[in-house]
Design an enzyme around this catalytic site. Structure first.
Site, PDB file in Angstrom:
ATOM      1  N   ILE A 128      10.134  10.593   5.448  1.00 57.14           N
ATOM      2  CA  ILE A 128       9.605   9.438   6.184  1.00 57.14           C
ATOM      3  C   ILE A 128       9.939   8.114   5.506  1.00 57.14           C
ATOM      4  CG2 ILE A 128       7.300   9.332   5.126  1.00 57.14           C
ATOM      5  CD1 ILE A 128       6.213   9.021   8.039  1.00 57.14           C
ATOM      6  N   ASN A 178      -5.060   8.337  -0.064  1.00 55.40           N
ATOM      7  CA  ASN A 178      -6.424   8.780  -0.342  1.00 55.40           C
ATOM      8  C   ASN A 178      -7.300   7.537  -0.468  1.00 55.40           C
ATOM      9  OD1 ASN A 178      -6.250   7.889  -3.121  1.00 55.40           O
ATOM     10  ND2 ASN A 178      -4.960   9.691  -3.453  1.00 55.40           N
ATOM     11  N   VAL A 187       3.406  12.693   0.533  1.00 58.92           N
ATOM     12  CA  VAL A 187       3.934  11.492   1.180  1.00 58.92           C
ATOM     13  C   VAL A 187       3.568  10.241   0.379  1.00 58.92           C
ATOM     14  CG1 VAL A 187       3.940  10.127   3.289  1.00 58.92           C
ATOM     15  CG2 VAL A 187       3.581  12.543   3.441  1.00 58.92           C
ATOM     16  N   ASP A 188       2.341  10.214  -0.075  1.00 57.02           N
ATOM     17  CA  ASP A 188       1.831   9.045  -0.797  1.00 57.02           C
ATOM     18  C   ASP A 188       2.709   8.732  -2.013  1.00 57.02           C
ATOM     19  OD1 ASP A 188       0.084   7.014  -1.380  1.00 57.02           O
ATOM     20  OD2 ASP A 188      -1.571   8.302  -2.000  1.00 57.02           O
ATOM     21  N   GLY A 209      -1.101  18.603   4.296  1.00 53.34           N
ATOM     22  CA  GLY A 209      -0.589  18.996   2.986  1.00 53.34           C
ATOM     23  C   GLY A 209      -1.722  19.367   2.049  1.00 53.34           C
ATOM     24  N   VAL A 210      -1.876  18.564   1.017  1.00 51.22           N
ATOM     25  CA  VAL A 210      -2.919  18.809   0.011  1.00 51.22           C
ATOM     26  C   VAL A 210      -4.315  18.854   0.660  1.00 51.22           C
ATOM     27  CG1 VAL A 210      -4.016  17.809  -2.045  1.00 51.22           C
ATOM     28  CG2 VAL A 210      -1.541  17.794  -1.834  1.00 51.22           C
ATOM     29  N   TYR A 211      -4.502  18.112   1.757  1.00 51.97           N
ATOM     30  CA  TYR A 211      -5.823  18.052   2.389  1.00 51.97           C
ATOM     31  C   TYR A 211      -6.133  19.270   3.265  1.00 51.97           C
ATOM     32  CZ  TYR A 211      -7.111  13.436   0.573  1.00 51.97           C
ATOM     33  OH  TYR A 211      -7.463  12.394  -0.245  1.00 51.97           O
TER      34      TYR A 211
HETATM   35  P1  ADP Z   1      -2.472  15.025   2.828  1.00 49.42           P
HETATM   36  O1  ADP Z   1      -3.059  14.764   1.463  1.00 49.42           O
HETATM   37  O2  ADP Z   1      -2.987  14.065   3.888  1.00 49.42           O
HETATM   38  O3  ADP Z   1      -2.587  16.458   3.231  1.00 49.42           O
HETATM   39  P2  ADP Z   1       0.323  15.296   1.964  1.00 49.42           P
HETATM   40  O4  ADP Z   1       1.201  14.181   1.541  1.00 49.42           O
HETATM   41  O5  ADP Z   1      -0.111  16.277   0.923  1.00 49.42           O
HETATM   42  O6  ADP Z   1      -0.930  14.607   2.712  1.00 49.42           O
HETATM   43  O7  ADP Z   1       1.031  16.139   3.120  1.00 49.42           O
HETATM   44  C1  ADP Z   1       1.102  15.741   4.466  1.00 49.42           C
HETATM   45  C2  ADP Z   1       2.390  16.269   5.077  1.00 49.42           C
HETATM   46  O8  ADP Z   1       3.480  15.440   4.699  1.00 49.42           O
HETATM   47  C3  ADP Z   1       2.780  17.685   4.615  1.00 49.42           C
HETATM   48  O9  ADP Z   1       3.194  18.416   5.767  1.00 49.42           O
HETATM   49  C4  ADP Z   1       3.955  17.436   3.662  1.00 49.42           C
HETATM   50  O10 ADP Z   1       4.869  18.524   3.669  1.00 49.42           O
HETATM   51  C5  ADP Z   1       4.584  16.224   4.285  1.00 49.42           C
HETATM   52  N1  ADP Z   1       5.448  15.389   3.401  1.00 49.42           N
HETATM   53  C6  ADP Z   1       5.489  15.336   2.053  1.00 49.42           C
HETATM   54  N2  ADP Z   1       6.401  14.436   1.642  1.00 49.42           N
HETATM   55  C7  ADP Z   1       6.957  13.890   2.759  1.00 49.42           C
HETATM   56  C8  ADP Z   1       7.973  12.915   3.019  1.00 49.42           C
HETATM   57  N3  ADP Z   1       8.609  12.282   2.024  1.00 49.42           N
HETATM   58  N4  ADP Z   1       8.281  12.614   4.313  1.00 49.42           N
HETATM   59  C9  ADP Z   1       7.644  13.233   5.338  1.00 49.42           C
HETATM   60  N5  ADP Z   1       6.676  14.154   5.169  1.00 49.42           N
HETATM   61  C10 ADP Z   1       6.344  14.491   3.895  1.00 49.42           C
END
Ligand code: ADP
Length: 166
Positions: free
Chosen positions: A10, A23, A32-33, A122-124
């Site tokens: 993204i 968060n 993603v963060d 993802g982590v959540y």
């Molecule tokens: P949350 O803590 O809200 O669950 P995460 O970042 O752990 O957020 O994960 C949310 C989703 O984003 C997961 O499906 C993960 O695989 C995906 N993700 C992680 N990195 C990227 C990225 N660079 N671009 C797009 N999606 C991503």
């Protein structure tokens, strides 16, 4: 609003605003963060520290705030806090709110195109199919001035889940 589903990173999106799965602390994290903070560069942390002067207890779950995109191709980053299923936050209305509040934040900054990750999948700990159902329901009922929403999935499996939900 047109809805597009795609797979990729993204942080490469050339839209007006990229949504961050932040968060409450707004201070960065994994997934993603972490990728967004690396791509945007150190000015993003400074901006987020500034936001914490407004949100001293952190940004509540389901809310969204915008910062510049700094070194990312996108002009803006919209930070939203998804519900953490692993911490017992299981209310779908909170996850829906992340999508609708992010769109509202986009309207305030004048963004016409927006890219979402799979918030909370993802982590959540939310199930990808559930996130897809809730996210697509929120996006497809939107009637405001944002013209394009892209959902950017991090794997082809995740993309298939969203395509099935659509
Ligand atoms: P949350 O803590 O809200 O669950 P995460 O970042 O752990 O957020 O994960 C949310 C989703 O984003 C997961 O499906 C993960 O695989 C995906 N993700 C992680 N990195 C990227 C990225 N660079 N671009 C797009 N999606 C991503």
């Amino acid at each position: 609003m047109k809805i597009e589903l795609t797979s990729g990173d993204i942080t490469n999106e050339r839209v007006d605003a990229v949504v961050n799965a932040a968060n409450s602390s707004l201070m960065g994290g994994g997934g993603v963060d972490g990728a967004i903070h690396r791509a945007a560069g150190p000015d993003l942390s400074t901006a987020c520290r500034g936001l914490r002067e407004l949100w001293v207890d952190g940004l509540p779950v389901g809310r969204a705030v915008a910062t510049p995109g700094f070194e990312m191709p996108a002009q803006w980053i919209i930070h939203t806090v998804g519900p953490n299923r692993n911490a017992g936050e299981t209310d779908p209305a909170l996850l829906r709110s992340c999508f609708t509040e992010s769109l509202r934040a986009a309207e305030i900054i004048g963004a016409k195109s927006i890219a979402f990750p799979a918030l909370s999948a993802g982590v959540y700990g939310w199930d990808m199919a559930e996130v897809a159902t809730i996210g697509l329901a929120a996006l497809s009922s939107y009637t405001g001035p944002v013209t394009l929403a892209r959902v950017v999935l991090f794997s082809d499996d995740a993309l298939d889940v969203w395509k099935n939900a659509l």
